[in-house]
Enzyme design. Structure first.
Site, short mmCIF file in Angstrom:
data_model
loop_
_atom_site.label_atom_id
_atom_site.label_comp_id
_atom_site.label_asym_id
_atom_site.label_seq_id
_atom_site.Cartn_x
_atom_site.Cartn_y
_atom_site.Cartn_z
N TYR A 279 -0.03 1.26 12.29
CA TYR A 279 -0.25 0.72 10.94
C TYR A 279 0.79 1.31 9.99
CZ TYR A 279 -2.40 0.36 6.31
OH TYR A 279 -2.64 0.13 4.97
N SER B 253 0.85 -1.21 0.00
CA SER B 253 0.00 0.00 0.00
C SER B 253 0.88 1.25 0.00
CB SER B 253 -0.98 0.05 1.17
OG SER B 253 -0.49 0.81 2.26
#
Length: 328
Positions: free
Chosen positions: A161, A148
């Protein structure tokens, strides 16, 4: 010279896909099954694994399901061993399983933070550890990491995260160097933007954090199609769409204004939902319903095109602003 997998296609290849019970992972399983690959579906929840296996078999593919937690090294070792029973080899391993917790850093429970690290960073490490050993024995293989754009830019109010995604990018960059002496072993990193998948619905939310899937979110099936392309023609680093590349470039040009503005916007939104209880989502337990590819029903291309046009305008504006500053 790199081996071009398009000569033989993916028919009969053994593909391991983690986090395959929903979202991008489920879309990837269906995409590889459509190519005739032997698909190994890996996730924690039995229901989602069973459903995805059934869909792949309905498409005529050989498919098996394994319930396993990628944060547990012994589970991942078992996944590799069971996958090898299909054809005594693993051709492609897709690291995709991931979780996310959002909210004020100090208000997210520590066990949630720690499990995000274990699932995302340790999970990709465990997958790479098993896959690379097998690839070296075979003298070929492809590891695809769904990193990502979080590997390049922070996600506001998702500090841990973000740490895992930066960590995955660094780990895989180093491993790309380690396998550079093997002509037919490839490590491919994929950097998609926010997906219109169930990932947002399943994530942990604290401090009143609430964020709907925006119109510019990418189609998980398009991201899955990019994984198939990488399996056919490996490439080290790939931004699968215009939005991912543009957002990353904008952040590189204006890191502080972008993260500060995004954080301020989310801060206001969280204040409006301050009294809502925290939700651990799928961090400590398997994902619950909905177990499907899309977070929102697919469609809304008109809205998405508007969003892309806005991004394009932002990109042009940022470029002009930068040129003007340099000229001055």
């Amino acid at each position: 010279m790199k081996k071009d997998q398009t000569q033989n296609g993916l028919s009969g290849k053994t593909v391991v896909i983690t986090g395959a019970s929903s979202g991008v992972g489920r879309a990837a399983a269906e995409a590889f099954a459509a190519e005739g690959a032997q698909v190994v579906i890996v996730a924690r929840g039995r229901e989602g694994v069973t459903e995805t296996v059934a869909q792949c078999r309905a498409a005529g593919a050989v498919a098996i399901g394994i319930c396993a937690d990628m944060s547990v090294a012994e589970d991942v070792q078992r996944v590799a061993q069971e996958a090898l029973r299909l054809n005594n080899r693993i051709d492609i391993w897709v690291n995709n399983a991931g979780v996310m917790a959002s909210g004020q850093f100090e208000e997210i429970p520590m066990d949630i933070h720690e499990q995000v690290i274990k699932t995302n960073l340790f999970g990709y490490m465990h997958g790479a550890y098993e896959a690379i050993k097998i690839f070296k024995r075979q003298d070929e293989g492809i590891l695809i990491n769904n990193v990502s754009i979080g590997g390049f830019m922070p996600a506001p109010y998702s500090a841990v995260y973000s740490a895992t995604k930066f960590g995955i990018r660094g780990m895989m960059a180093c491993l790309q160097g380690e396998v550079s002496g093997y002509r037919d072993i490839h490590i491919c990193n994929l950097y998609p933007q926010l997906q219109n998948s169930t990932g947002n619905l399943h994530s942990a939310k604290y401090s009143g954090f609430s964020l709907s899937i925006p119109p510019i979110a990418s189609d998980p099936r398009e991201t899955a199609a990019c994984m198939v392309k990488l399996a056919l023609r490996p490439k080290k680093d790939t931004f699968p769409d215009f939005t991912a590349a543009t957002l990353t470039r904008l952040y590189q040009l204006f890191p502080k204004p972008i993260i500060n503005t995004a954080s301020a916007a989310l801060r206001l939104k969280m204040m409006a939902h301050r009294d809502e209880p925290g939700d651990p989502g799928n961090i400590l337990s398997p994902s619950r319903e909905p177990l499907r590819v899309y977070g929102n029903p697919p469609g809304g291309h008109g809205l998405r095109n508007v969003g892309l046009a806005v991004l394009a305008g932002m990109g042009v504006g940022a470029l002009l602003f930068t040129l003007q500053r340099r000229a001055n």
